[in-house]
Design a protein around this motif. Structure first.
Motif, PDB file in Angstrom:
ATOM      1  N   LEU A  52       8.596   9.456  -7.657  1.00  0.00           N
ATOM      2  CA  LEU A  52       8.869  10.892  -7.695  1.00  0.00           C
ATOM      3  C   LEU A  52       8.132  11.523  -8.868  1.00  0.00           C
ATOM      4  O   LEU A  52       8.236  11.051 -10.005  1.00  0.00           O
ATOM      5  CB  LEU A  52      10.371  11.144  -7.829  1.00  0.00           C
ATOM      6  CG  LEU A  52      11.260  10.554  -6.706  1.00  0.00           C
ATOM      7  CD1 LEU A  52      12.732  10.832  -7.001  1.00  0.00           C
ATOM      8  CD2 LEU A  52      10.861  11.116  -5.349  1.00  0.00           C
ATOM      9  N   PHE A  53       7.363  12.562  -8.577  1.00  0.00           N
ATOM     10  CA  PHE A  53       6.652  13.356  -9.594  1.00  0.00           C
ATOM     11  C   PHE A  53       5.768  12.474 -10.486  1.00  0.00           C
ATOM     12  O   PHE A  53       5.557  12.782 -11.658  1.00  0.00           O
ATOM     13  CB  PHE A  53       7.642  14.148 -10.443  1.00  0.00           C
ATOM     14  CG  PHE A  53       8.532  15.047  -9.625  1.00  0.00           C
ATOM     15  CD1 PHE A  53       8.045  16.228  -9.096  1.00  0.00           C
ATOM     16  CD2 PHE A  53       9.850  14.683  -9.361  1.00  0.00           C
ATOM     17  CE1 PHE A  53       8.865  17.048  -8.325  1.00  0.00           C
ATOM     18  CE2 PHE A  53      10.669  15.494  -8.604  1.00  0.00           C
ATOM     19  CZ  PHE A  53      10.180  16.686  -8.075  1.00  0.00           C
ATOM     20  N   GLU A  54       5.295  11.351  -9.931  1.00  0.00           N
ATOM     21  CA  GLU A  54       4.418  10.414 -10.642  1.00  0.00           C
ATOM     22  C   GLU A  54       5.044   9.877 -11.923  1.00  0.00           C
ATOM     23  O   GLU A  54       4.341   9.393 -12.820  1.00  0.00           O
ATOM     24  CB  GLU A  54       3.063  11.074 -10.961  1.00  0.00           C
ATOM     25  CG  GLU A  54       2.299  11.514  -9.726  1.00  0.00           C
ATOM     26  CD  GLU A  54       0.947  12.101 -10.064  1.00  0.00           C
ATOM     27  OE1 GLU A  54       0.686  12.343 -11.269  1.00  0.00           O
ATOM     28  OE2 GLU A  54       0.142  12.310  -9.147  1.00  0.00           O
ATOM     29  N   LYS A  55       6.367   9.936 -12.011  1.00  0.00           N
ATOM     30  CA  LYS A  55       7.077   9.507 -13.226  1.00  0.00           C
ATOM     31  C   LYS A  55       8.171   8.477 -12.942  1.00  0.00           C
ATOM     32  O   LYS A  55       8.324   7.503 -13.692  1.00  0.00           O
ATOM     33  CB  LYS A  55       7.719  10.728 -13.899  1.00  0.00           C
ATOM     34  CG  LYS A  55       6.755  11.682 -14.559  1.00  0.00           C
ATOM     35  CD  LYS A  55       6.238  11.116 -15.869  1.00  0.00           C
ATOM     36  CE  LYS A  55       5.421  12.116 -16.641  1.00  0.00           C
ATOM     37  NZ  LYS A  55       4.912  11.570 -17.923  1.00  0.00           N
TER      38      LYS A  55
ATOM     39  N   LYS B 283       5.015  15.713  -4.659  1.00  0.00           N
ATOM     40  CA  LYS B 283       6.269  15.351  -5.316  1.00  0.00           C
ATOM     41  C   LYS B 283       6.657  13.888  -5.142  1.00  0.00           C
ATOM     42  O   LYS B 283       7.406  13.348  -5.956  1.00  0.00           O
ATOM     43  CB  LYS B 283       7.392  16.237  -4.782  1.00  0.00           C
ATOM     44  CG  LYS B 283       7.220  17.725  -5.070  1.00  0.00           C
ATOM     45  CD  LYS B 283       8.380  18.520  -4.519  1.00  0.00           C
ATOM     46  CE  LYS B 283       8.210  20.013  -4.810  1.00  0.00           C
ATOM     47  NZ  LYS B 283       9.341  20.818  -4.262  1.00  0.00           N
ATOM     48  N   MET B 284       6.176  13.263  -4.073  1.00  0.00           N
ATOM     49  CA  MET B 284       6.697  11.937  -3.765  1.00  0.00           C
ATOM     50  C   MET B 284       5.628  11.049  -3.146  1.00  0.00           C
ATOM     51  O   MET B 284       4.734  11.536  -2.440  1.00  0.00           O
ATOM     52  CB  MET B 284       7.880  12.052  -2.800  1.00  0.00           C
ATOM     53  CG  MET B 284       8.572  10.727  -2.494  1.00  0.00           C
ATOM     54  SD  MET B 284       9.895  10.906  -1.274  1.00  0.00           S
ATOM     55  CE  MET B 284       8.946  11.010   0.236  1.00  0.00           C
ATOM     56  N   ALA B 285       5.726   9.762  -3.418  1.00  0.00           N
ATOM     57  CA  ALA B 285       4.883   8.760  -2.768  1.00  0.00           C
ATOM     58  C   ALA B 285       5.747   7.573  -2.377  1.00  0.00           C
ATOM     59  O   ALA B 285       6.673   7.188  -3.107  1.00  0.00           O
ATOM     60  CB  ALA B 285       3.757   8.314  -3.691  1.00  0.00           C
ATOM     61  N   LEU B 286       5.469   7.006  -1.218  1.00  0.00           N
ATOM     62  CA  LEU B 286       6.219   5.848  -0.727  1.00  0.00           C
ATOM     63  C   LEU B 286       5.285   4.658  -0.607  1.00  0.00           C
ATOM     64  O   LEU B 286       4.251   4.730   0.062  1.00  0.00           O
ATOM     65  CB  LEU B 286       6.855   6.154   0.633  1.00  0.00           C
ATOM     66  CG  LEU B 286       7.508   4.963   1.358  1.00  0.00           C
ATOM     67  CD1 LEU B 286       8.680   4.404   0.553  1.00  0.00           C
ATOM     68  CD2 LEU B 286       7.946   5.369   2.759  1.00  0.00           C
ATOM     69  N   PHE B 287       5.651   3.552  -1.250  1.00  0.00           N
ATOM     70  CA  PHE B 287       4.882   2.319  -1.188  1.00  0.00           C
ATOM     71  C   PHE B 287       5.721   1.238  -0.499  1.00  0.00           C
ATOM     72  O   PHE B 287       6.932   1.124  -0.742  1.00  0.00           O
ATOM     73  CB  PHE B 287       4.513   1.838  -2.589  1.00  0.00           C
ATOM     74  CG  PHE B 287       3.668   2.805  -3.371  1.00  0.00           C
ATOM     75  CD1 PHE B 287       2.284   2.696  -3.378  1.00  0.00           C
ATOM     76  CD2 PHE B 287       4.244   3.829  -4.117  1.00  0.00           C
ATOM     77  CE1 PHE B 287       1.491   3.586  -4.092  1.00  0.00           C
ATOM     78  CE2 PHE B 287       3.477   4.723  -4.842  1.00  0.00           C
ATOM     79  CZ  PHE B 287       2.089   4.599  -4.825  1.00  0.00           C
ATOM     80  N   VAL B 288       5.088   0.455   0.363  1.00  0.00           N
ATOM     81  CA  VAL B 288       5.769  -0.659   1.027  1.00  0.00           C
ATOM     82  C   VAL B 288       4.899  -1.899   0.897  1.00  0.00           C
ATOM     83  O   VAL B 288       3.675  -1.809   0.722  1.00  0.00           O
ATOM     84  CB  VAL B 288       6.052  -0.369   2.517  1.00  0.00           C
ATOM     85  CG1 VAL B 288       7.022   0.789   2.666  1.00  0.00           C
ATOM     86  CG2 VAL B 288       4.757  -0.091   3.273  1.00  0.00           C
TER      87      VAL B 288
ATOM     88  N   ARG C 101       0.825  -1.199   0.000  1.00  0.00           N
ATOM     89  CA  ARG C 101       0.000   0.000   0.000  1.00  0.00           C
ATOM     90  C   ARG C 101       0.866   1.259   0.000  1.00  0.00           C
ATOM     91  O   ARG C 101       2.074   1.207   0.240  1.00  0.00           O
ATOM     92  CB  ARG C 101      -0.911   0.039   1.218  1.00  0.00           C
ATOM     93  CG  ARG C 101      -0.194   0.158   2.569  1.00  0.00           C
ATOM     94  CD  ARG C 101      -1.204   0.514   3.652  1.00  0.00           C
ATOM     95  NE  ARG C 101      -1.826   1.789   3.359  1.00  0.00           N
ATOM     96  CZ  ARG C 101      -3.008   2.156   3.824  1.00  0.00           C
ATOM     97  NH1 ARG C 101      -3.712   1.336   4.577  1.00  0.00           N
ATOM     98  NH2 ARG C 101      -3.512   3.345   3.525  1.00  0.00           N
ATOM     99  N   LYS C 102       0.200   2.372  -0.280  1.00  0.00           N
ATOM    100  CA  LYS C 102       0.860   3.668  -0.231  1.00  0.00           C
ATOM    101  C   LYS C 102       0.951   4.109   1.225  1.00  0.00           C
ATOM    102  O   LYS C 102      -0.057   4.229   1.913  1.00  0.00           O
ATOM    103  CB  LYS C 102       0.082   4.675  -1.072  1.00  0.00           C
ATOM    104  CG  LYS C 102       0.683   6.054  -1.109  1.00  0.00           C
ATOM    105  CD  LYS C 102       0.087   6.898  -2.219  1.00  0.00           C
ATOM    106  CE  LYS C 102      -1.419   6.968  -2.141  1.00  0.00           C
ATOM    107  NZ  LYS C 102      -2.006   7.788  -3.233  1.00  0.00           N
ATOM    108  N   LEU C 103       2.169   4.348   1.687  1.00  0.00           N
ATOM    109  CA  LEU C 103       2.380   4.720   3.077  1.00  0.00           C
ATOM    110  C   LEU C 103       2.385   6.227   3.277  1.00  0.00           C
ATOM    111  O   LEU C 103       1.988   6.733   4.333  1.00  0.00           O
ATOM    112  CB  LEU C 103       3.704   4.125   3.568  1.00  0.00           C
ATOM    113  CG  LEU C 103       3.970   4.147   5.068  1.00  0.00           C
ATOM    114  CD1 LEU C 103       2.962   3.267   5.805  1.00  0.00           C
ATOM    115  CD2 LEU C 103       5.390   3.663   5.349  1.00  0.00           C
TER     116      LEU C 103
END
Length: 468
Positions: free
Chosen positions: A282-285, A211-216, A204-206
């Motif tokens: 980062l930046f959805e890219k 600008k940024m997303a972290l998934f674990v 899931r997205k933590l």
């Protein structure tokens, strides 16, 4: 006959499987997986990617994704395809056995296999993603020094046996200056494993901002073992371990307290493993990913044997009659004049733990580029000898076609150029594709890597409820 059927199972349906680190046709063609694959395809590679999807649909379903990869720097492409893939067995003359022994001296053979029988995943943005898969894995690799290769292929005609005795139709080779098998095979190894995984994962997205997303993510797997063989000689000493399903019908000279009667395809080991992963977007890219996989072990407790180093002073084995290595290997390991097997109650073996790192940059739509590195953490059976480095990309053409290409090196293989094609049907709700791990093999005769991965029944269903 049973060995023939086993080889069909092991190499079904390409004879077909693909190597474990790139078992998905979606990734085999580019060589990029760790930061690219999502939904159930990322299980065992990077479960963090269950937290997002690279294709439409909240539900992903597949009934069959398979592939195959066979490499040898000892065989020419025609020999590899005719005997190892199509099963056309030779009947070597003595001259051909000499040639085969020379070909396999200080050279290797590697077969890696993977098939996903049933896979399912579900994604909801405020919950994350869950996935389940039933997968079959198989691997075999070998490397022989000069003396061991001559004994394997030439049997009692090997130069090590300096005299022979003929009694009717039986011939025995004798060595007047005998050595231990560890001395004769020093630097050689034969290893293989076959098991089925039942794997479930969650990611899931933590954390996320503009600008940024972290998934674990993590997954856990139950492992049903059908066979393991691990023989190696180092520093003039031999060690070996074996546990094979009774379906293989391998008969050792000594009994074992872990014997399983009959000839059914029964499991001979079981265990658990798990994988952990993380991906930063980062930046959805740009995806940057890291994962550690196959942490755990399998307890082998059926038909368990341990090889004891012994002096080889005479054999009646005439050597291999073909390049059908897995089938010929059965006779070799049963030969009590070469291998001395003692029965065991059980033995636990660690899984082939590995680290993976990857990057993937989404250019537009289904077009992306990336790179991967696979690092073996231990030298357990079925793990790779060295790191695998690969880079490649996917080119989306309209909304119905993805072309893939890349390059890679390392593992148990030489330099390879993977290629692939994926068809997107019914507004990308259905996928089918085929890929090869090495396009160069189509144009060369030596050091071939014959490979295929394909999937025909991958569905993308439903609609993700919220924006991820």
């Amino acid at each position: 006959m049973k060995t023939k059927i086993f080889i069909l199972v092991l190499l079904f349906p390409f004879y077909s499987f693909s190597q474990k680190e790139l078992g998905s046709f979606s990734a085999t063609g580019s060589g990029v997986a760790t930061a690219y694959l999502s939904d159930y395809q990322c299980l065992g590679i990077n479960p963090a990617n269950l937290g997002f999807s690279r294709s439409p649909g909240a539900i992903h379903l597949s009934f069959l994704e398979v592939g195959a990869s066979v490499f040898s720097d000892a065989l020419k492409k025609k020999e590899l395809k005719d005997e190892l893939i199509y099963g056309n067995k030779s009947n070597f003359t003595l001259e051909q056995k000499v040639t085969a022994a020379e070909a396999f001296t200080n050279n290797k053979l590697a077969i890696n296999a993977d098939v996903s029988w049933l896979s399912f995943s579900f994604l909801k943005s405020n919950f994350g993603g869950m996935a389940f898969s039933v997968r079959e894995h198989a691997a075999f690799n070998s490397f022989f020094n000069k003396d061991f290769s001559e004994i394997i292929f030439r049997g009692f005609h090997a130069p090590y046996f300096d005299s022979t005795y003929v009694n009717g139709t039986d011939t025995t080779g004798f060595a007047t200056v005998p050595k231990s098998l560890g001395q004769l095979a020093d630097g050689s190894h034969i290893s293989g494993a076959w098991y089925r995984e039942y794997i479930i994962g969650y990611g899931r997205k933590l954390f996320a901002n503009e600008k940024m997303a972290l998934f674990v993510g993590a997954d856990v797997k139950y492992i049903a073992g059908y066979g393991i063989l691990d023989i190696s000689a180092e520093n003039n000493a031999l060690k070996g371990f074996s546990a094979l399903t009774p379906f293989m019908d391998v008969n050792y000279a000594n009994a074992t307290p872990s014997q399983i009667a009959g000839t059914a395809m029964k499991t001979v080991g079981s265990g658990f493993g798990f994988d952990l992963g993380a991906t930063v977007t980062l930046f959805e890219k740009l995806n940057i990913s890291a994962a550690i996989n196959d942490i755990g072990s399998v307890k082998w407790d059926g038909n368990v044997y341990q090889a004891k180093d012994t002096i080889v002073n005479n054999v009646t084995n005439a050597g291999f009659y073909s390049y059908s290595m897995i089938e010929e290997m059965k006779g070799l390991i049963q030969d009590s004049s070469i291998f001395n097997w003692n029965g065991l109650e059980s033995r636990s073996v660690s899984l082939p733990t590995n680290l993976r790192f990857g990057v993937n940059f989404k250019i537009k739509g289904n077009t992306s580029i990336g790179a991967d590195i696979y690092i073996p953490v231990n030298n357990q059976t079925a793990n790779y000898e060295k790191a695998i480095i690969s880079a490649g990309g996917n080119l989306g053409i309209g909304k119905s076609l993805i072309l893939s290409a890349g390059f890679g090196t390392g593992g148990n293989y030489d330099f390879v150029v993977p290629v692939g094609i994926t068809f997107l049907l019914k507004s990308q709700r259905m996928e089918m594709g085929i890929a090869s791990r090495d396009a160069i093999t189509f144009f060369k005769k030596n050091n071939p890597t014959v490979s295929v991965a394909f999937g025909f029944l991958r569905f993308n269903l439903g609609k993700i409820a919220e924006e991820l």
